[in-house]
Design an enzyme around this catalytic site. Structure first.
Site, PDB file in Angstrom:
ATOM      1  N   GLU A 220      31.700  34.823  -1.614  1.00  0.00           N
ATOM      2  CA  GLU A 220      31.162  36.189  -1.502  1.00  0.00           C
ATOM      3  C   GLU A 220      29.674  36.212  -1.808  1.00  0.00           C
ATOM      4  O   GLU A 220      28.889  36.887  -1.142  1.00  0.00           O
ATOM      5  CB  GLU A 220      31.915  37.124  -2.464  1.00  0.00           C
ATOM      6  CG  GLU A 220      31.587  38.613  -2.269  1.00  0.00           C
ATOM      7  CD  GLU A 220      30.435  39.137  -3.116  1.00  0.00           C
ATOM      8  OE1 GLU A 220      30.057  40.314  -2.920  1.00  0.00           O
ATOM      9  OE2 GLU A 220      29.888  38.390  -3.953  1.00  0.00           O
ATOM     10  N   GLU A 221      29.297  35.472  -2.841  1.00  0.00           N
ATOM     11  CA  GLU A 221      27.913  35.540  -3.341  1.00  0.00           C
ATOM     12  C   GLU A 221      26.894  34.969  -2.362  1.00  0.00           C
ATOM     13  O   GLU A 221      25.706  35.185  -2.521  1.00  0.00           O
ATOM     14  CB  GLU A 221      27.807  34.814  -4.696  1.00  0.00           C
ATOM     15  CG  GLU A 221      28.638  35.438  -5.818  1.00  0.00           C
ATOM     16  CD  GLU A 221      28.098  36.774  -6.321  1.00  0.00           C
ATOM     17  OE1 GLU A 221      27.052  37.221  -5.812  1.00  0.00           O
ATOM     18  OE2 GLU A 221      28.752  37.364  -7.204  1.00  0.00           O
TER      19      GLU A 221
END
Ligand code: CO
Ligand code: ZN
Length: 358
Positions: A220-221
């Site tokens: 996600e990051e």
């Protein structure tokens, strides 16, 4: 001085840490899940911990090609049933070694949104357990102008040859979990606390009219990559991300209405998405009915897996439930324990009833 405690060693998967004994079980779970090693792309350890934790609670558990862990709980309602996808990301921000000099100091690139200000004097930990200290070039620079290229990692090596890590090795921040009573602190609340919420909702949800997909996403990051592919695969009718959001309740903070301890935050907007109004309303109405405190969130920077789920295929009504968090993307992310419990309660209430989006 307090009585010295016996030194504690933290293995990467630290399931029977003596420090957890006597702790509230939800805090102990949070400690285990947040302390695990898992920078983006290297979520295996976290995934195994979660897979163990949810054993027996889902009807089907699988891992897709990118590494997303997808647990499906079959609904009890009449067919066709709505497919509801919940997403929480397993990865944390971190660093990756780009170069090691003759004296054994490592230079690095960020994995995700790493602020240089948060690093000096802090520690990171590699997959092999090696701990490094972030140092900085002090000559000709002031503390306020620190940039990533003026920082290095000291892993205790004396030369390139005895460095216990090499180019391409990733590391996450390293700090242990702290229980401050109402408030708890850990290095990766973002977004292991979302993973904890999903684990607990899966365990507590006795039955749902809907097929519920609990998706623990990867990467996600670095750009919502796991949610992008898993949402495409699941094809949900409704999607809710569970992630952290910032607060405006510390001295001289940016103006933001969200506060610790005032309940889970229901996202209205962030830098990447506008929550579907019907999803926002569903969460708020359910909270009201169940007498769960809540607050609305407008976040000016950052986004979540909800953005990727919302824009998959032909589009999906999507929203996000956020756990208010201070000091996001630092090694000391702080949340309120009641907010955690209320987030779990709210999602159990939402999923337990027939959902109509209007
Ligand atoms: Co983040
Ligand atoms: Zn996050």
């Amino acid at each position: 001085m307090a009585t010295a405690k016996k030194a504690t060693h933290f293995p990467l998967l630290d399931n029977d840490d003596p420090q957890s004994s006597g702790m509230h079980p939800l805090k102990a779970l949070t400690k285990r899940i947040t302390e695990a090693y898992g920078p983006s792309g290297y979520e295996q350890g976290v995934r195994e911990l979660i897979r163990d934790e949810i054993k027996g609670f889902a009807d089907e558990v699988r891992v897709d090609a990118l590494g997303n862990l997808i647990a499906r709980k079959k609904g009890t309602g009449p067919t066709p049933r709505k497919k509801v996808m919940l997403a929480a990301h397993m990865d944390e921000i971190g660093v990756i070694v780009t170069h090691i000099d003759e004296k054994g100091f490592a230079r690095f690139a960020p994995i995700g949104g790493v602020y240089p200000l948060t690093l000096f004097g802090q520690r990171c930990r590699f997959a092999n357990g090696v701990v490094g200290v972030f140092g900085r070039e002090i000559k000709d620079s002031t503390a306020t102008e620190v940039t990533l290229n003026k920082l290095f990692i000291d892993v205790g090596a004396t030369s390139k040859d005895d460095a216990p890590v090499g180019v391409g090795d990733p590391a996450g921040f390293w700090r242990d979990f702290s229980d401050l009573g109402n408030r708890i602190v850990s290095k990766a609340m973002d977004d292991r606390i979302g993973c904890v919420v999903l684990i607990e909702v899966l365990k507590q949800l006795k039955k749902s009219p809907h097929d519920v997909y609990f998706v623990f996403t990867v990467q996600e990051e670095v750009g919502l990559r796991g949610a992008t592919t898993s949402a495409y695969g699941v094809q949900p009718d409704l999607a809710i991300a569970v992630d952290v959001t910032g607060t405006g309740d510390t001295p001289e903070a940016n103006t933001m209405a969200v506060q610790l301890g005032k309940g889970p935050a229901i996202k209205v907007k962030d830098a990447g998405m506008l929550a579907h109004p019907a999803v926002k309303n569903l969460l708020a109405e359910t909270a009201k009915e169940a007498k769960i405190p809540y607050q609305f969130e407008v976040l000016t920077g950052g986004t979540t897996d909800a953005m990727a789920m919302q824009t998959t295929r032909e589009g999906v009504p999507a929203g996000c439930l956020s756990v208010p968090t201070r000091y996001v993307h630092t090694p000391s992310e702080m949340i309120d324990f009641n907010d955690l419990q209320n987030s779990i309660k709210l999602l159990v209430a939402v999923l337990g009833k027939q959902i109509k989006l209007d």
